[in-house]
Enzyme design. Sequence first.
Site, PDB file in Angstrom:
ATOM      1  N   LYS A   1       0.828  -1.209   0.000  1.00  0.00           N
ATOM      2  CA  LYS A   1       0.000   0.000   0.000  1.00  0.00           C
ATOM      3  C   LYS A   1       0.863   1.260   0.000  1.00  0.00           C
ATOM      4  CE  LYS A   1      -1.428   1.764   3.919  1.00  0.00           C
ATOM      5  NZ  LYS A   1      -1.417   3.134   4.399  1.00  0.00           N
ATOM      6  N   ASN A   2       1.871   1.303   0.874  1.00  0.00           N
ATOM      7  CA  ASN A   2       2.634   2.539   1.003  1.00  0.00           C
ATOM      8  C   ASN A   2       3.505   2.823  -0.218  1.00  0.00           C
ATOM      9  OD1 ASN A   2       1.439   3.087   3.408  1.00  0.00           O
ATOM     10  ND2 ASN A   2       3.152   2.422   4.694  1.00  0.00           N
TER      11      ASN A   2
ATOM     12  N   ASP B   1       4.676   0.143  12.093  1.00  0.00           N
ATOM     13  CA  ASP B   1       3.385  -0.354  11.600  1.00  0.00           C
ATOM     14  C   ASP B   1       3.125  -1.803  11.998  1.00  0.00           C
ATOM     15  OD1 ASP B   1       2.942   2.099  10.513  1.00  0.00           O
ATOM     16  OD2 ASP B   1       3.102   1.498   8.411  1.00  0.00           O
TER      17      ASP B   1
END
Length: 430
Positions: free
Chosen positions: A22-23, A305
């Site tokens: 995602k990042n 995270d």
Amino acid sequence: MDRYAIRGGASLFGEVQIGGAKNAALAILAAAVMTNDPVRIENVPDVTDCNVLLKAMERLGVSVERPDRHSVIIDGSKIDSCIVDDEYLKRIRASYYLVGALLGKNRRAEVPLPGGCNIGVRAIDQHIKGFSALGAKVRIVHGAISAEAAELRGAHIFLDKVSVGATINIMMAAALASGKTIIENAAKEPHVVDLANFLNSCGANIKGAGTDVIRIKGVERLHGTEYCIIPDQIEAGTYMMASAACHGDVMIRGVIPKHLECITAKLCEIGCHITEYDDAVRVSAPDPLMSTQVKTLPYPGFPTDMQPQITVALGLAQGTSIVTEGIFENRFKYVDELIRMGASIKVEGNMAVISGVKSYSGASITVPDLRAGAALVIAALAAEGDTVIEDTRFIERGYEDFEIKLKGLGANIERVSTERDLRKARLKLA
Ligand code: UD1
């Protein structure tokens, strides 16, 4: 508002396929507007953060095609605005990548100030420092960051703090500046390297990504490319931790094991057995797990995270563990919910002291942010009894098909929309 209904206690077994990061996708999708040629990007995860960013880009005049669920073709040749005006975009942190991309391409950008996860103060001073060093005039106006430059010139920039976002934003603007830029104390995360590889495949000249000094020779223009995004390190780590907490034996496929080394090392310390393959890792977990100490740090350190997920696993380990949060100052909010599930954790400042318990017990749980949401689902899967996770939206920002993938591993989890669905799910899970 959808919820997850979970019956805990099932061990997790089988295989799970990991999607694109995602990042990395957020940075690369934003950077794709920097060329006037079409760009095809593969392995884009179908998660809310990416979809919201793509919608905002369409509003700027960017053409976005989705030939299939994980491919996106972006054509930034008809951008008719440098002002991103989208209420929803404020909720995703990565909206600010459009500042670096548009400033580089059109020498002007105005983007709502970032929101994102509620995990502490998220300053942007290093982004501003970088843009200013390149010659841009940066202002904060009406809740937006506005940057403008008659000319962008390469510069020697020392980041005061290792920042993923600032490194990415400066790299994008500098790719189309005149002359040479050096970013010192740069972030080394895999998605920083992925963005550099993407920009280089568009004709940029970026060297050193993945080390703390990145050297960029500005080019006049970028061209189209086809690019495949790297696997998601955090999605993979989340399933690794789920396997650990649920005494499972899970093969996590489609990963780059090197990116997972810091997570693998901690899992080994707490007694898990890890087998690494070319593009997979297998995690089998003992019962009980053993305690350890963890501190979150910039890559290659243990990722912030993954902090909530490992805290959940350590909450079930024998003995006392300590988790120290080294990146964000307010990332233990979820611990209150975990305590309601029976965890024994004391938070003092940026440190959690965890006394392992034998098991958690199901409860009705509120999710404070994306990664904590995933961690609380893991706690629910490991718990005795039923849990309702009250809102799935935070989790859907970053996890594609979360409950479907978990079900594939044998988890008892249903996504429900109404009270009636919830009653039905409880009967089904019984
Ligand atoms: C990115 C990730 C996020 C991850 C974080 C740390 C994306 C979209 N998000 O967030 O998932 O948790 O990296 O790995 O990729 N800081 C400043 N000034 C700045 C910028 C940052 O003081 O100008 C501070 C932040 O408050 C924080 C630390 O630096 O304490 C790290 O932040 P940063 O690496 O910038 O995180 P993000 O890029 O926002």
